[in-house]
Design a protein around this motif. Structure first.
Motif, mmCIF file in Angstrom:
data_model
loop_
_atom_site.group_PDB
_atom_site.id
_atom_site.type_symbol
_atom_site.label_atom_id
_atom_site.label_comp_id
_atom_site.label_asym_id
_atom_site.label_seq_id
_atom_site.Cartn_x
_atom_site.Cartn_y
_atom_site.Cartn_z
ATOM 1 N N LEU A 229 0.189 -1.114 0.220
ATOM 2 C CA LEU A 229 0.245 -0.275 -0.091
ATOM 3 C C LEU A 229 0.827 1.667 0.388
ATOM 4 O O LEU A 229 0.300 2.286 -1.096
ATOM 5 C CB LEU A 229 -0.906 -0.170 1.220
ATOM 6 C CG LEU A 229 -1.868 0.754 0.859
ATOM 7 C CD1 LEU A 229 -2.865 0.701 0.305
ATOM 8 C CD2 LEU A 229 -2.319 1.382 2.502
ATOM 9 N N VAL A 290 -5.679 -3.473 -2.063
ATOM 10 C CA VAL A 290 -4.591 -2.931 -3.348
ATOM 11 C C VAL A 290 -4.437 -2.979 -3.985
ATOM 12 O O VAL A 290 -4.410 -2.119 -5.582
ATOM 13 C CB VAL A 290 -3.310 -4.018 -2.484
ATOM 14 C CG1 VAL A 290 -1.493 -3.525 -3.522
ATOM 15 C CG2 VAL A 290 -2.566 -3.361 -1.460
ATOM 16 N N TYR A 373 -1.330 -8.551 -6.987
ATOM 17 C CA TYR A 373 -2.010 -8.479 -5.628
ATOM 18 C C TYR A 373 -2.982 -9.393 -5.149
ATOM 19 O O TYR A 373 -3.080 -9.375 -4.304
ATOM 20 C CB TYR A 373 -1.954 -6.872 -5.653
ATOM 21 C CG TYR A 373 -0.635 -6.133 -5.660
ATOM 22 C CD1 TYR A 373 1.065 -6.493 -5.341
ATOM 23 C CD2 TYR A 373 -0.676 -4.807 -6.639
ATOM 24 C CE1 TYR A 373 2.195 -5.904 -5.514
ATOM 25 C CE2 TYR A 373 0.193 -4.587 -6.965
ATOM 26 C CZ TYR A 373 2.138 -4.699 -6.350
ATOM 27 O OH TYR A 373 3.111 -3.669 -7.105
#
Length: 442
Positions: A229, A290, A373
């Motif tokens: 992040l 994310v 992700y």
């Protein structure tokens, strides 16, 4: 309530807590802006940005270990101030340089300084807190950290205009103030309590603990995803927001969510679930948080992605702590948490490096990093649930719940001063590894 808690603490403890506030203020002035500056002002590739952030994580770990060695020789008070001053030099370096090699050095210096400062500060709080005020001291430490984090976003929003480099000078000055405050106002002995002895053969005992090793390997990947992040959100903001510096407000909002919701999350959700179930669902939220940045087209969408991530953060941080404490061998919990700190640092460093490489590939295949992700979050969800069914680990967790001497508060695994937001009592950090086993007070 907070005022009453403050009154319980002595002057030295309040000085240390003010230092925690300053360090988080200075650090969170930099975190949202650093990837943006590296991309826009320094014109670095995304892979190079990932390398710079990875260097910071690696040097933080080295500084933490070095702090233990130096604490006995020159005193922990001096180490706390020295770390802040070194950190200031690194932060100002970010404001001076645009060359990749020099920025890499600035990142190394910043990480080294923070590595000297943050664990030594935390250990000093643990050493100076009385038995009656330990819980209060570390609760107030969490509050101070969140105030610093929230204030940083507001300062960036209202003060910073034009060149983003101004923020690094402001952060550097804050760290100089932190160093001078530590040198002039902390007592000479600042937490120089006798170091707990690590028994002969303790390391062999750790590596014989297969459930801990297996969980540690998985945790490296968890921390690698967790680190994304801070890398991806500011870079995504450069593509979505007219003024990318406004992304700093998301850290302010996230910090507010943690302050308001962490106790509810712990009491209503975490305590009712198996720890590995909570951890598994936490990874789903983090991966989706994310990954959802790919769809962000406005500030609101960025805030939403950050909020999803924070839900996962509130699930995994206490759960990782409690799981490690339950997997630890009796009498060696400090060593287990020290090694867990190192694993978290390796995960963060690897995550930043790999994340930068993925984002670089994403300049040609735009969806690929975000799919990775999200898929990693799903994969970790499944892996952690499978761990729950692994009998050696499950038996050790069940055995720990029946122990009369199980920790009331698990120590906080902390990859760096910029990540975890609440800090239960723990006198254990990486700095314990190379401290003398017995030493006189200075």
């Amino acid at each position: 309530m907070i005022i009453q808690d403050i009154k319980k603490l002595d002057r030295t403890m309040l000085i240390l807590l003010f230092g925690v506030l300053l360090s988080h203020l200075g650090t969170y002035l930099v975190i949202p802006m650093l990837p943006i500056m590296l991309k826009i002002d320094a014109a670095l590739s995304l892979a190079q940005i990932g390398m710079i952030l990875a260097m910071n994580a690696i040097s933080f770990q080295f500084g933490s270990l070095l702090g233990g060695f130096l604490a006995d020789r020159i005193g922990r008070r001096f180490i706390i101030g020295l770390g802040a001053m070194i950190g200031a030099v690194g932060l100002i370096g970010f404001g001076l340089f645009n060359i990749f090699g020099l920025l890499l050095v600035a990142s190394l210096i910043t990480g080294l300084g923070n590595g000297l400062n943050a664990p030594s500060t935390k250990a000093a709080i643990a050493a100076l807190a009385s038995e009656e005020t330990q819980t209060t001291a570390f609760s107030m430490r969490g509050i101070a950290a969140n105030i610093g984090t929230a204030a940083a976003g507001l300062i960036i929003f209202f003060v910073v205009t034009g060149s983003s480099k101004l923020i690094f000078w402001i952060a550097g000055v804050i760290y100089v103030v932190l160093a001078l405050k530590s040198w002039f106002f902390l007592p000479k002995n600042c937490g120089d309590a006798n170091c707990p002895v690590i028994p002969s053969g303790a390391y062999k005992e750790v590596f014989k603990n297969k459930p801990f090793i297996m969980f540690g390997v998985v945790s490296v990947v968890i921390w690698a995803l967790y680190a994304q992040l801070a890398l991806t959100l500011p870079l995504r903001a450069t593509e979505v927001l007219p003024d990318p510096s406004n992304v700093a407000l998301i850290w302010t909002i996230n910090s507010g969510i943690v302050i308001l919701a962490q106790n509810v999350m712990t009491g209503k959700v975490i305590q009712r679930l198996h720890p590995l179930t909570a951890l598994a669902f936490g990874m789903l939220f983090i991966g989706f948080g994310v990954g959802s940045l790919y769809f962000a087209t406005s500030f609101f969408h960025l805030v939403l992605s950050g909020a999803i991530f924070v839900v996962g953060e509130m699930l995994i941080l206490p759960t990782i702590d409690s799981t490690i404490s339950q997997l630890s061998t009796a009498g060696l919990i400090g060593l287990f948490f020290g090694l867990a700190n190192v694993m978290s640092g390796l995960g963060e460093a690897g995550g930043n490096f790999i994340g930068g490489q993925l984002l670089q590939i994403g300049t040609e295949v735009s969806y690929l990093p975000w799919v990775v992700y999200g898929a990693t979050g799903v994969a970790l969800f499944l892996v952690v649930l499978l761990l729950k069914k692994w009998q050696p680990l499950e038996q050790l967790l069940q055995k720990a719940t029946t122990q009369d001497d199980k920790p009331r508060h698990a120590p906080r695994v902390q990859p760096g001063p910029t990540k975890n937001r609440s800090h239960p009592f723990s006198g254990w950090e990486q700095e314990v590894f190379f401290r003398k086993k017995n030493h006189s007070q200075r």
